[in-house]
Design an enzyme around this catalytic site. Structure first.
Site, PDB file in Angstrom:
ATOM      1  N   ASP A   1     -13.172   1.925  -8.425  1.00 42.70           N
ATOM      2  CA  ASP A   1     -13.935   3.147  -8.176  1.00 42.70           C
ATOM      3  C   ASP A   1     -13.129   4.409  -8.458  1.00 42.70           C
ATOM      4  O   ASP A   1     -11.898   4.418  -8.369  1.00 42.70           O
ATOM      5  CB  ASP A   1     -14.371   3.198  -6.703  1.00 42.70           C
TER       6      ASP A   1
ATOM      7  N   HIS B   1      -9.707   0.790  -6.017  1.00 42.60           N
ATOM      8  CA  HIS B   1      -9.753   2.080  -6.697  1.00 42.60           C
ATOM      9  C   HIS B   1      -8.711   2.177  -7.804  1.00 42.60           C
ATOM     10  O   HIS B   1      -7.614   1.614  -7.678  1.00 42.60           O
ATOM     11  CB  HIS B   1      -9.523   3.208  -5.688  1.00 42.60           C
TER      12      HIS B   1
END
Length: 332
Positions: free
Chosen positions: A61, A222
């Site tokens: 992400d 992430h």
């Protein structure tokens, strides 16, 4: 906003700030509104896991970031594919990295323009967050993603309906049978809230839970920070591959048996998508969650099941009556 015309968008008041503590009234009605943030409530239209046991739907992400290239080199060396949930404002800042992600065969999905909790926004703001990100991706790559991930997993039936009306299917991450989200907490390391070893210990616990499940899983990670990329390339990805027995690592669309062409509007082979809603739509995404999907473990509503009864297997990727979805012939 015209994309929402004819669709049943639940009339839910935006939450105060997307948190349970910040809006106790909304939190008390979380099950009715299908609010993931408070209680992990999902719908059949959400992708929350991979169907096949011991399969990890790998995703990252908040990029593209300066550290995404390091991750891309690692994935290329290991011949691994992932889904990248990209932030629109960062897409226009680093378009070349997005091109590299796409050209290396990774999947690209919408992760909003400014990473705000979507349930706290008005309908117009939700459309803007999704629409401008979609436009940025289309401008850079020439394709329009048909999936999205809400920041913080913050989604309810209103946000779901808007996303689906705009032709984007929500993807969240898996929760264990005891409702513990599969969050690596790598972002907490970047924020100084936990240490790297603590984050990796959390991930090892996730793998332990995943190995006992009947389905595969999706994890929150992430590529925004150097430390989160180092945790992925140095620890988590290797741990999954060397686990006994080893996990199979795939991008989320691939692990969900969705043809790569169906992940983008311009290349989908299904002429029925996006589905044009009509006045006889009978789906109601605002019904309370109850029951469990045998396919992906998500909560469902009776109304959603009723609409799914009309789905035709093998069509690939369609939306029925505002929010009922099949992807790649696999009912979700």
């Amino acid at each position: 906003m015209k994309e929402l015309d004819g669709f049943n968008i639940p009339d839910l008041t935006p939450t105060a700030d997307g948190s349970c503590v910040g809006d106790p009234v909304a939190a008390a009605a979380a099950a009715d509104r299908g609010w993931w943030t408070c209680g992990g409530h999902t719908r059949l239209t959400d992708i929350v896991s991979c169907p096949d046991k011991m399969t990890w739907g790998v995703s990252f992400d908040d990029g593209p970031s300066p550290y995404s290239k390091t991750l891309l080199r690692y994935l290329d060396e290991k011949d691994l594919k992932a889904t990248f949930f990209v932030v629109g404002s960062r897409v226009i800042e680093r378009p070349q990295i997005l091109v590299e992600e796409y050209m290396q065969g990774h999947e690209i999905s919408v992760h909003t323009w400014s990473h705000r909790p979507l349930t706290s926004l008005t309908n117009e703001q939700v459309v803007a967050e999704l629409g401008w990100t979609r436009k940025a991706i289309k401008t850079v790559l020439g394709v329009t993603p048909t999936t999205m991930r809400p920041p913080y997993g913050d989604i309810d039936d209103r946000v779901r309906a808007i996303s689906l009306a705009m032709g984007m299917v929500p993807i969240i991450w898996t929760s264990s049978p005891s409702k513990i989200p599969f969050d690596t907490n790598d972002w907490r390391v970047a924020g100084g809230l936990v240490t790297g070893p603590q984050s990796f210990e959390t991930f090892q616990s996730i793998l332990g839970n995943a190995s006992t499940m009947d389905t595969g899983f999706i994890v929150l990670q992430h590529d925004l920070y150097q430390i989160t990329v180092e945790l992925a390339t140095g620890y988590t990805l290797n741990a999954a591959q060397t686990h006994n027995p080893p996990f199979t690592l795939k991008a989320i669309g691939d692990c969900s048996n969705i043809p790569i062409t169906n992940l983008y509007r311009e290349t989908t082979t299904n002429t029925s998508f996006p589905y044009s809603n009509t006045s006889d739509a009978n789906s109601d995404t605002s019904a309370a969650s109850s029951g469990t999907s045998a396919k992906n473990g998500s909560s469902t509503s009776g109304a959603s099941r009723s609409a799914l009864d009309h789905a035709i297997p093998g069509l690939g990727f369609i939306i029925l009556a505002a929010s009922t979805v099949m992807l790649g012939g696999s009912l979700l």
